[in-house]
Design an enzyme around this catalytic site. Structure first.
Site, mmCIF file in Angstrom:
data_model
loop_
_atom_site.group_PDB
_atom_site.id
_atom_site.type_symbol
_atom_site.label_atom_id
_atom_site.label_comp_id
_atom_site.label_asym_id
_atom_site.label_seq_id
_atom_site.Cartn_x
_atom_site.Cartn_y
_atom_site.Cartn_z
ATOM 1 C CG HIS A 55 -1.769 1.228 1.365
ATOM 2 N ND1 HIS A 55 -1.391 2.304 2.123
ATOM 3 C CD2 HIS A 55 -2.960 1.550 0.797
ATOM 4 C CE1 HIS A 55 -2.329 3.235 2.035
ATOM 5 N NE2 HIS A 55 -3.292 2.803 1.240
ATOM 6 N NE ARG A 98 -7.435 7.139 -7.272
ATOM 7 C CZ ARG A 98 -6.189 6.832 -7.603
ATOM 8 N NH1 ARG A 98 -5.853 5.581 -7.801
ATOM 9 N NH2 ARG A 98 -5.265 7.762 -7.710
ATOM 10 N NE ARG A 137 -13.088 4.834 -8.795
ATOM 11 C CZ ARG A 137 -12.052 4.058 -8.480
ATOM 12 N NH1 ARG A 137 -11.604 3.166 -9.345
ATOM 13 N NH2 ARG A 137 -11.430 4.203 -7.347
ATOM 14 C CD GLU A 141 -13.873 -1.113 -12.295
ATOM 15 O OE1 GLU A 141 -12.799 -1.089 -11.698
ATOM 16 O OE2 GLU A 141 -14.801 -0.314 -12.052
ATOM 17 N N GLY A 146 -10.366 0.206 -16.527
ATOM 18 C CA GLY A 146 -9.663 0.154 -15.241
ATOM 19 C C GLY A 146 -8.814 -1.103 -15.257
ATOM 20 C CB THR A 147 -5.630 -1.851 -16.969
ATOM 21 O OG1 THR A 147 -4.915 -0.749 -16.428
ATOM 22 C CG2 THR A 147 -6.116 -1.522 -18.351
ATOM 23 C CG ASN A 148 -4.585 -1.006 -11.401
ATOM 24 O OD1 ASN A 148 -3.742 -1.182 -12.263
ATOM 25 N ND2 ASN A 148 -4.573 0.030 -10.583
ATOM 26 C CG ASP A 149 -10.498 -3.431 -9.755
ATOM 27 O OD1 ASP A 149 -9.525 -3.837 -9.085
ATOM 28 O OD2 ASP A 149 -11.442 -2.790 -9.268
ATOM 29 C CB CYS A 175 -8.019 5.380 -15.509
ATOM 30 S SG CYS A 175 -9.331 4.261 -14.995
#
Lengths: 439, 459
Positions: free
Chosen positions: B32, B138, B194, B321, B342-345, B407
Site C-alpha cells: 500500500h 477517485r 469516478r 473493469e 480500469g486495467t488494475n481490476d 486509467c
C-alpha cells in the site's frame, strides 16, 4: 559453399561492418567499422557468433574448417605485420577478447600478450631492446591466462583472527615481491623482480593444474578461443541473459587482435574516454588514462588514472589525433561514444568504440543538443531517451557530493529523496502539518 | 515529516499526503505504502526490516542507532537508503532541454495523456508535467480527509435513508469544494470523476481499540458498531458490495456526489469557466446497472442545472473493469458516452486473482517464466489486452467516435502505453509523476510503428 566463420580487419579495410553485430558481436562489428573509416586499429580477425553456436551444437567441437580459417587469417596477419606468431625473431603477440551482440557482464574478459613463451620473450626483448617491458608483459599474460582461461580461482586462507578470506594468489605474490624489492607501485619493479614474479606465477600454475604453463602459442590461442566460447554458458552469463531476456542462441564472437603496448615506457599508455560527459551530457571530451600501463590497469584501479586533459600537456600530438578520431567517430555514429585507446611509443591506436551508457540527464541533453548541431533529427532524439529513464529526472535527488551516513537500507519503493522529521502516526503528521511545521 | 510505519493502510492517506516521505518496516514494492507513494510522487523506502519501531517510546532503533520522533532523517527512494540528518538535495530541472524534448514528443504523439488525481495539489502537479485532463479522480480519497471520515461513518452507521441523507448533506459542501478546486486547476481540460467505489467497511475502524474510541466519539454503543462492522464484512471484498452495486442499493450516495459535481461545475460555469465533467460509474458488468444508475444521475444533474440556471456539457460513462463489461461493450456503449478501462481490476478479474493475495505465487511465476511479466506492471496483451481490444471495437461499432482511455497504473508504463496506441485508444491516464513518461512513451509508440528494428528495452 563452405560457411565463412572468420572476418579479417586491418590496414584500412575490413570484411565486417557495424551493421553485422549479430554475426561479429558489438565489439567486432565496431572494430571493423573503425578500420573501414581509416582509423588506426591494430589489425586482427573476428571469429563469428555462428562459430560459437556451432561449437555448442557439435558437442563442444569446432565446426569444420574453422581452425583452418583461423590459421589462414593468422598467416595473413603475420604477413601484414611482418611478424611471426611463436617465432623467436620479430614475434607477433595478440589479444583475445569476447564480444557478444550486446555487452554482457560475466563473459570471459580479455587475455593480453598471448603468444609469449621463453622463445618469443627473447624475440620481444631483441625487438624492443626493453627487457623490463618484455617481462612485464609476460607476467601480465600469465596472470590473465591463468585466471580466465585456466580458471585458477581464488584461494581460501585463514587470517590471524581465524576467519576465512578469499585471496588471489597472483596478487598475494605481487605484494610479497613488491615488499621484497621495496616497490610501492608495479611500475617500480625492476627486471629482476619481474623475473621472480614470472617464476613464482608459473609455480602456482603447476601446483593448481598439475601441468606446466602452456608454451605453444597456437595451443594458447585455441585454449583462449575455447574459454571465450565456454564463458557464453557460464552461470553468471546465463543468469544475466535470463534477467534481460537475451536469447541463448545469440552466442559470442571472439576477437583476435595484434597487441599494441601501452606499457612500453613513459611514451606509452592506455585510456578510456567518452565523447561527451556521460553523467551530465556536457559536450566536452571526458576520460582518463594511465601512462606505461595496459588496458586492465585503468579499470582495475591499480594506479589512479589522470584526466584526459593532462594528455594534452604530455603528448600534444597524440591528443590532437585522439580529438580528431573521437570527433570522426561521433559524427559517424551520430551518438555519444565510449572509446578505448592505447598509445604505443607515441603512436595512437583505437581498441574499441561503442554507444556510451549515460544518465537520464545526459541522455536528454545529448539528444536535444545533437538535434541543434544538426547531427540527428527530432525523431531520433526522442528515441534516444527511454521513457522509463525520465523517472530519474522528475524527483529531487540526493546531492552526489553530499557526505552521507547510511544507517539502513530498504526497498527502493518510490523514487526521489525526501527530508523530514520522524513521525510515527498519520495523525501526528497531519497535526504537525496543520501547525505549519512542514519539516 | 517522514512517516515511519510498520506498514500503511488507507486511513493513513491524509498523513502520507502531508509527509515528505514514507518509511515502512513491512511490505514490498507493491505494498500500500509503495503504490500510494508512487501515485503521490513521494519517496518511499519499504520493507526495511532492520527498523524496530517502539511506539511507546516514540522512537525507532536501527543497526545500533536510536532515532526519536522529531529527529531529522533523509530517505532516498531510488536506492532504498535511509540516512541520518538533513542531506542536501538537488531539485529536478524541468525546463530547458527537458522541456524541449517533451515538446517534440508532444508534436508526434497521437495519444492524449491525462492523470489520475484526487486532490487539487496532485492535479496541479500533473498539469505542470503536461497532463491534458484528469482520467481518474477517485472520490473515496476525499472521504478520508480530516473530519469528513466522521460524517462518512455517521452515514454508514445510519439505519434509515433519511439519516443517511442527513449525514451525506454534511459531506456535500466539502466534496463540492474539492471538485471546484480541481476544475479550476484543470482549467477547461476534461475531468473524469469516478463515483464512490470501495466497499463501505473500508471506512470503518478494524481494531478493538479504534472501535471503542469511535463508539465513544459517535455516541453509539460498542455493540452496535461491532454489529454494523460485522454485517459489512465480506469474504471477498474485491468482488463484493462495491462500485455501482453500492450506488444502486444506496442511491443517495451517488446522488449527493453528482449534486456536488454539478453545483461546483455550474457555479464555475456561471463565472465564464469552461467545465466538462465526465461522470464515471464503476464496476458495471451488465448494461442494466448502468441504465439504472444513469437515469437517476441525469435527474439530479438536470435539477441542479435548472436550479442554478446554467446548462453545461457533460458525459456519463463507465469503467470497464469486468470481463463481462468488455464482452458486452456494444450493449454498454448504447448508454455509456465514454469507456475508461480500469486495467488494475480488469487484470484481477480476468486472471481471477487478487493482487493483494498474489504475493505467495506471483513472484515465483515471474521468476520461472510461467508469466512473462508481472501483469500488474505491464498489460497482459494476449489476455487482458485482447479484452480491451474487443471492448474498443464493439463499443465503437455501437457508438461511433466513442472516447476510450485507460486509467490503471499501466497508463504510465511504456510497453502498455505503446499497446494503447496500437489499439487506437484516445488517452492514457496515469499518476502525475508518470505523465512525462507516458508522453514520451506515446511518441515512441508512433515512431516505432512498422519499425521492427527498434526494440523497446522497457518492454
Amino acid at each position: 559453399m563452405k560457411k565463412k566463420y572468420v572476418y579479417f580487419f586491418g590496414s584500412g579495410g575490413a570484411e565486417g561492418r557495424t551493421d553485422m553485430k549479430a554475426l561479429l558481436g558489438g565489439k567486432g562489428a565496431n572494430i571493423a567499422e573503425m578500420t573501414n573509416l581509416g582509423i588506426p586499429v591494430p589489425p586482427g580477425f573476428t571469429i563469428s557468433t555462428e562459430a560459437c553456436n556451432e561449437y555448442f551444437k557439435n558437442n563442444k567441437r569446432y565446426p569444420e574448417g574453422l581452425w583452418d580459417e583461423v590459421e589462414k587469417n593468422l598467416a595473413r596477419l603475420e604477413e601484414m605485420m611482418g611478424r611471426k606468431f611463436g617465432s623467436n625473431s620479430q614475434p607477433l603477440l595478440v589479444s583475445v577478447r569476447s564480444g557478444a551482440r550486446a555487452s554482457m557482464p560475466g563473459m570471459m574478459d580479455t587475455v593480453l600478450n598471448l603468444g609469449l613463451n621463453k622463445n618469443t620473450l627473447k624475440g620481444i626483448i631483441e625487438m624492443t631492446g626493453n627487457e623490463r617491458f618484455a617481462y612485464d608483459a609476460y607476467r601480465r599474460f600469465i596472470t590473465m591466462f591463468s585466471s580466465v582461461v585456466l580458471g585458477i580461482k581464488k584461494k581460501k586462507k585463514k587470517t590471524e583472527n581465524g576467519s576465512e578470506v578469499e585471496i588471489n594468489q597472483f596478487e598475494e605474490i605481487m605484494d610479497e615481491v613488491k615488499k621484497k624489492y621495496n616497490a610501492e607501485l608495479d611500475t617500480d619493479l625492476d627486471v629482476e623482480a619481474l623475473k621472480l614474479l614470472v617464476e613464482k606465477y608459473k609455480a602456482v600454475v603447476k601446483k593448481e593444474t598439475g601441468k606446466d604453463f602452456p608454451e605453444e602459442p597456437k595451443e594458447q590461442l585455441m585454449m583462449s578461443v575455447n574459454a571465450v566460447f565456454e564463458s557464453w554458458n557460464n552461470q553468471r552469463a546465463i543468469t544475466y541473459r535470463k534477467l534481460y531476456s537475451i536469447p541463448d542462441n545469440w552466442g559470442t564472437a571472439v576477437n583476435v587482435q595484434t597487441m599494441v603496448f601501452g606499457n612500453m615506457g613513459d611514451t606509452s599508455g592506455t585510456g578510456v574516454a567518452f565523447t561527451r560527459n556521460p553523467a551530465t551530457g556536457e559536450k566536452k571530451f571526458y576520460g582518463e588514462f594511465l601512462m606505461n600501463a595496459q588496458g586492465e590497469d585503468v579499470v582495475a584501479g591499480i594506479r589512479t588514472p589522470q584526466s584526459i586533459d593532462e594528455l594534452k600537456e604530455r603528448m600534444p600530438e597524440v591528443y590532437k589525433s585522439l580529438v580528431e578520431i573521437y570527433q570522426k567517430l561521433e559524427n559517424h555514429y551520430k551518438d555519444m561514444q565510449d572509446i578505448e585507446f592505447t598509445i604505443q611509443d607515441r603512436k595512437l591506436y583505437m581498441l574499441q568504440t561503442r554507444t556510451g551508457k549515460r544518465t537520464a540527464a545526459a541522455a536528454v541533453k545529448i539528444a536535444v543538443e545533437m538535434v541543434k548541431e544538426g547531427l540527428i533529427d527530432k525523431r531520433t532524439a526522442i528515441l534516444r531517451v527511454e521513457p522509463e529513464q525520465l523517472d530519474q529526472l522528475l524527483h529531487p535527488t540526493v546531492d552526489p557530493k553530499a557526505k552521507v551516513e547510511v544507517i539502513a537500507k530498504g526497498l527502493p519503493a518510490s523514487p526521489g529523496a525526501g527530508i523530514g522529521k520522524v513521525v510515527f502516526t498519520a495523525e501526528s503528521a497531519q497535526e504537525m502539518s496543520s501547525k505549519g511545521d512542514i519539516g | 515529516m517522514i512517516l515511519v510505519r510498520q506498514e500503511t493502510s488507507p486511513e493513513d492517506i491524509g498523513g502520507m499526503n502531508v509527509a515528505q516521505g514514507i518509511l515502512t518496516v513491512r511490505g514490498g514494492m507493491t505494498s500500500h505504502a509503495a503504490v500510494v507513494a508512487r501515485g503521490m510522487g513521494k519517496c518511499c523506502v519499504a520493507g526495511c526490516k532492520d527498523v524496530n519501531i517502539d511506539e511507546e517510546k516514540r522512537q525507532f532503533r536501527v543497526n545500533g542507532n536510536i532515532v526519536k520522533e522529531g529527529d531529522w532523517i533523509t530517505l532516498d527512494g531510488s536506492t532504498g537508503n535511509i540516512m541520518l540528518g538533513k542531506i542536501k538535495l538537488i531539485q529536478p530541472e524541468l525546463s530547458g532541454n527537458f522541456a524541449q524534448l517533451m515538446k517534440w514528443a508532444d508534436e508526434i504523439r497521437k495519444l492524449n495523456v491525462r492523470t489520475n488525481a484526487d486532490t487539487p495539489h496532485d492535479a496541479q502537479v500533473a498539469r505542470n508535467f503536461g497532463a491534458e485532463g484528469i482520467g481518474l479522480c477517485r472520490t473515496e480519497h476525499m472521504f478520508f480527509e480530516g473530519k469528513r471520515i466522521d460524517a462518512v461513518r455517521e452515514m454508514i452507521l445510519s439505519d434509515t435513508e433519511k439519516e443517511r441523507r442527513k449525514a451525506l448533506s454534511k459531506i456535500l459542501p466539502m466534496q463540492k469544494g474539492d471538485f471546484k478546486e480541481i476544475f479550476k486547476v484543470m482549467d477547461g481540460y476534461p475531468v473524469t470523476i469516478r463515483l464512490l467505489d470501495p466497499p463501505l467497511h473500508e471506512f470503518l475502524p478494524h481494531t478493538e481499540e479504534e472501535i471503542e474510541a469511535l463508539a465513544k466519539e459517535m455516541n453509539v454503543s460498542i455493540e452496535k458498531l461491532k454489529e454494523k462492522s460485522n454485517s459489512l464484512k465480506e469474504f471477498n471484498p474485491m468482488l463484493g458490495h462495491r462500485g455501482c452495486r453500492l450506488g444502486i442499493t444506496y442511491p443517495e450516495i451517488y446522488e449527493m456526489q453528482v449534486q456536488a459535481i454539478f453545483e461546483a461545475a455550474c457555479e464555475l460555469a456561471k463565472n465564464g469557466k469552461k467545465i466538462e465533467p465526465e461522470i464515471m460509474i464503476p464496476l458495471v458488468g451488465h448494461i442494466n446497472e448502468l441504465k439504472y444508475t444513469k437515469e437517476r444521475l441525469i435527474k439530479v444533474a438536470d435539477e441542479v442545472m435548472e436550479k442554478l440556471g446554467v446548462k453545461i456539457k457533460y458525459m456519463v460513462g463507465t469503467m470497464i473493469e469486468l470481463p463481462r463489461a468488455a464482452i458486452t461493450a456494444d450493449k454498454i456503449a448504447a448508454e455509456a458516452e465514454f469507456f475508461s478501462f480500469g486495467t488494475n481490476d480488469l487484470t484481477q478479474t480476468t486472471f481471477g486473482l487478487s493482487r493483494d493475495d498474489a504475493g505467495n505465487f506471483l513472484p515465483f511465476y515471474i521468476e520461472n517464466k510461467i508469466l512473462p511479466k508481472d501483469p500488474f506492471v505491464a498489460i497482459d496483451q494476449d489476455g487482458v489486452g485482447e479484452l480491451i481490444k474487443m471492448g474498443v471495437e464493439k463499443g465503437r461499432a455501437a457508438r461511433a467516435g466513442l472516447k476510450v482511455g485507460i486509467c490503471g497504473e499501466h497508463g504510465g508504463e511504456p510497453s502498455s502505453v505503446e499497446f494503447c496506441h496500437k489499439i487506437g485508444l484516445n488517452y492514457v491516464s496515469c499518476s502525475p509523476f508518470r505523465v512525462p513518461i507516458a508522453r514520451l512513451a506515446a511518441a515512441h509508440a508512433v515512431l516505432k510503428e512498422g519499425r521492427a528494428d527498434i526494440i523497446s528495452t522497457t518492454a
